[in-house]
Design a protein around this motif. Structure first.
Motif, PDB file in Angstrom:
ATOM      1  N   ASN A   1     -37.009 -15.143  34.163  1.00 45.27           N
ATOM      2  CA  ASN A   1     -35.979 -14.581  35.038  1.00 45.27           C
ATOM      3  C   ASN A   1     -36.548 -14.121  36.375  1.00 45.27           C
ATOM      4  O   ASN A   1     -36.007 -14.444  37.439  1.00 45.27           O
TER       5      ASN A   1
ATOM      6  N   GLN B   1     -28.307 -16.905  34.908  1.00 49.29           N
ATOM      7  CA  GLN B   1     -29.391 -16.049  34.411  1.00 49.29           C
ATOM      8  C   GLN B   1     -29.068 -15.589  32.993  1.00 49.29           C
ATOM      9  O   GLN B   1     -29.923 -15.632  32.096  1.00 49.29           O
ATOM     10  N   GLY B   2     -27.822 -15.156  32.781  1.00 51.04           N
ATOM     11  CA  GLY B   2     -27.416 -14.766  31.431  1.00 51.04           C
ATOM     12  C   GLY B   2     -27.430 -15.939  30.472  1.00 51.04           C
ATOM     13  O   GLY B   2     -27.837 -15.805  29.305  1.00 51.04           O
TER      14      GLY B   2
ATOM     15  N   THR C   1     -30.989 -16.790  29.514  1.00 52.59           N
ATOM     16  CA  THR C   1     -31.445 -15.809  28.530  1.00 52.59           C
ATOM     17  C   THR C   1     -30.899 -16.140  27.153  1.00 52.59           C
ATOM     18  O   THR C   1     -31.614 -16.051  26.143  1.00 52.59           O
TER      19      THR C   1
ATOM     20  N   SER D   1     -22.905 -13.551  31.930  1.00 54.44           N
ATOM     21  CA  SER D   1     -23.914 -12.486  31.891  1.00 54.44           C
ATOM     22  C   SER D   1     -23.627 -11.486  30.776  1.00 54.44           C
ATOM     23  O   SER D   1     -24.562 -10.974  30.143  1.00 54.44           O
TER      24      SER D   1
ATOM     25  N   GLY E   1     -24.777 -13.167  27.786  1.00 56.83           N
ATOM     26  CA  GLY E   1     -26.233 -13.249  27.814  1.00 56.83           C
ATOM     27  C   GLY E   1     -26.875 -12.014  27.224  1.00 56.83           C
ATOM     28  O   GLY E   1     -27.823 -12.109  26.428  1.00 56.83           O
TER      29      GLY E   1
ATOM     30  N   THR F   1     -32.304  -9.143  31.235  1.00 54.97           N
ATOM     31  CA  THR F   1     -30.947  -9.657  31.477  1.00 54.97           C
ATOM     32  C   THR F   1     -29.916  -8.547  31.658  1.00 54.97           C
ATOM     33  O   THR F   1     -28.788  -8.828  32.068  1.00 54.97           O
TER      34      THR F   1
END
Length: 585
Positions: free
Chosen positions: A123, A299-300, A303, A397, A400, A429
């Motif tokens: 990340n 990003q989520g 993860t 997210s 995530g 996260t």
């Protein structure tokens, strides 16, 4: 911590069989000249290799070492600069950038999958390139030709980085209260003075210059304007000169993302250049924000994928207890994968992750059509981007973090210690639900602006298209199709209720927004699972098709009912939320 493996088969399946990327790209001349499916597959194979062999190895060490602010310099962890140089040399920073200025010109539909791999691997590292790509996109869309020619090639090639500077201590989500000032100079430039906080990638040692996009107010104006402010001045020939009055006050000490430099930035008569028109800074910035919000959703998603792999591998190896009804092998202890609760947790993560990937690809597809398409198709895609962007940021997210915590639970006590690596995913996260606009604000934007703002026109159009597509599917259970279609109808009814009452109950949007977005997300994921199951029925790989059928059945039975709960919350309105007097809190 286990090495990351990108889910390439899943990614290729979505592009080719579910969303028909070749047809989308062929309809967009600027993209058709750049990429086809074979090229996309080769790119994904290379992105997997880079994420696995180059980026992932610095994830753990970067978290443990963190970023250091020393002697007015921001120093990234060992290995980050070397990896960044290789990453930039490969053209990944400018992957979706404008080819006219040195970008690779790849479609966002493919870019979201490349982004997911990088976020799964690390990340913190991926944020540096993501912010640069977003800043370059904004400059390209709204900057003058002079600014584009001077700054974009150096940003796309990765020699210079980018940062987005909005937040101030007294002005977080409400940017009307910013105090940073821009004073005009005789040469057409501006002197920028003020401070910003929480600036991701505000300064670091990965590149020789950082190009800041700074929101500030002109004299005697309450409007907000956007300015390009380089850390180091750049002359007319593109050479670096003297320092530009841009300094780091401190770096934030955070819960996670410890290898990502989050800075307090100070501007002392720093020379800046107007981007777009005066007092239209937020309009310019939101060009970047649409893409950045999708990136933070990814990003989520990244993860989620990393968490699933780690937890599934652990569940196959960790031996505890005996299967209900006795061990199938006669062993005194079985892998925990045999236990129903562990399977429940892994299936929860997996069905949300694979449907989330479908959401990211669909959103990327609509961004491509909105950017490169024409006529009615372009206009419709723009409406869909408006709907899908806040959902992609918030729902991806939120899920995530859910995935990271659930995966940590699979590890039991071992998930709470650093050695297994899963606790880092939880910490890293958590911020995705907060920055780039909190998820509550995303939900308010979704329900208040994108759904009821046009009296349900865009939402109705989107839902109608989804239900028409469901009706055409031939390889999925009719009862499953009916469940999703009924829920789409109930979603529209709930939206109409909010829309009909928004004038007399001004708090109803704010009080209902999160539940409405979550209901939409869960229904949309049901739609995606039926699309994927139907498309997989024609796959020559029988095991792949079987997986999709099992997972689709699980989602419809176990996860889709969550939408009914959230819709019930929306129908309750705002009375119980707003009725208690403030003094009783």
């Amino acid at each position: 911590m286990n090495p990351y493996q990108a889910p390439l088969a899943e990614m290729k399946f979505l592009l080719d069989k579910v969303f028909d990327a070749p047809q989308t790209w062929a309809s967009l001349p600027e993209i058709a000249e750049t990429v086809d499916l074979d090229t996309a597959i080769a790119i994904m194979d290379e992105a997997d290799k880079i994420s696995r062999e180059l980026i992932h190895p610095i994830n753990r060490s970067g978290d443990e070492q963190g970023v250091v602010h020393q002697d007015a310099k921001v120093i990234t962890p060992d290995g980050f600069k070397e990896v960044y140089n290789q990453y930039a040399e490969g053209g990944w920073v400018g992957f979706c950038g404008d080819p006219e200025f040195g970008g690779m010109g790849m479609p966002k539909m493919l870019g979201v999958l490349v982004d997911e791999m990088a976020y799964s691997a690390c990340n913190s590292f991926t944020l540096y390139g993501s912010l640069t790509a977003g800043a370059a996109l904004c400059i390209n869309a709204h900057g003058s030709e002079e600014l584009k020619e001077k700054y974009l090639p150096m940003m796309y090639c990765g020699e210079w980085a980018g940062a987005m500077d909005m937040t101030e201590p007294q002005a977080g989500s409400d940017l009307r209260n910013i105090r940073t000032k821009a004073t005009p100079n005789d040469d057409g430039s501006y002197n920028i003075s003020g401070s910003k906080i929480f600036i991701t990638g505000g300064d670091h040692d990965l590149t020789e210059n950082v190009i800041h996009l700074v929101l500030a107010k002109l004299p005697d104006s309450n409007g907000i304007s956007l300015f390009l402010v380089p850390k180091i001045k750049v002359d007319d020939q593109g050479n670096l000169g003297e320092s530009n009055g841009v300094t780091v006050g401190s770096i934030e000490h955070k819960m996670g993302l410890k290898a990502s430099a989050t800075c307090v930035m100070n501007y002392d008569d720093a020379q800046g250049y107007l981007i777009g028109s005066p007092n239209r800074g937020l309009v310019c910035m939101f060009t970047m924000m649409n893409y950045e919000r999708l990136a933070i959703g990814i990003q989520g998603l990244g993860t989620s994928q990393a968490a699933y792999q780690m937890a599934a591998d652990y569940a196959k190896e960790r031996v505890q207890g005996v299967a209900a009804g006795g061990s199938p092998t006669g062993a005194t202890s079985d892998p925990i994968l045999v236990h129903g609760d562990v399977r429940r947790m892994l299936l929860n993560i997996r069905v949300l992750t694979e449907a989330g990937r479908a959401l990211s690809v669909l959103t990327g597809q609509q961004l491509d059509i909105a950017k490169f398409g024409e006529g009615d198709a372009q206009a419709k895609a723009s409406r869909y981007v408006g709907l899908l962007t806040p959902v992609s940021k918030a729902f991806l997210s939120d899920r995530g973090l859910d995935a990271a915590i659930t995966a940590q639970q699979v590890f039991g006590g071992h998930g709470y210690i650093r050695e297994t690596g899963i606790e880092q995913l939880v910490r890293d996260t958590r911020i995705a639900q907060i920055y780039e606009g909190t998820n509550g604000i995303q939900a308010i934007d979704f329900l208040g602006r994108k759904v009821t703002g046009d009296n349900l026109v865009a939402l109705t159009e989107f839902v109608t298209e989804c239900t028409d597509k469901l009706t055409s599917l031939t390889q999925v259970d009719e009862s499953h199709k009916a469940k999703v279609i009924v829920l789409f109808d109930e979603l529209l009814a709930a939206a109409k209720m909010v829309n009909d009452n928004k004038s007399t109950q001004p708090a109803i949007v704010n009080a209902s927004a999160v539940d409405f977005l979550d209901a939409f997300g869960h229904i949309l994921y049901g739609y995606f699972w039926l699309l994927m199951s139907d498309a997989a029925s024609n796959e020559p790989d029988a095991e792949f098709a079987s997986q999709k059928r099992y997972l689709s059945d699980f989602y419809i039975a176990k996860m889709l009912p969550k939408a009914k709960y959230h819709l019930a919350q929306v129908r309750e309105g705002d009375s119980t939320v707003m009725s208690m007097p403030e003094n009783l809190f």
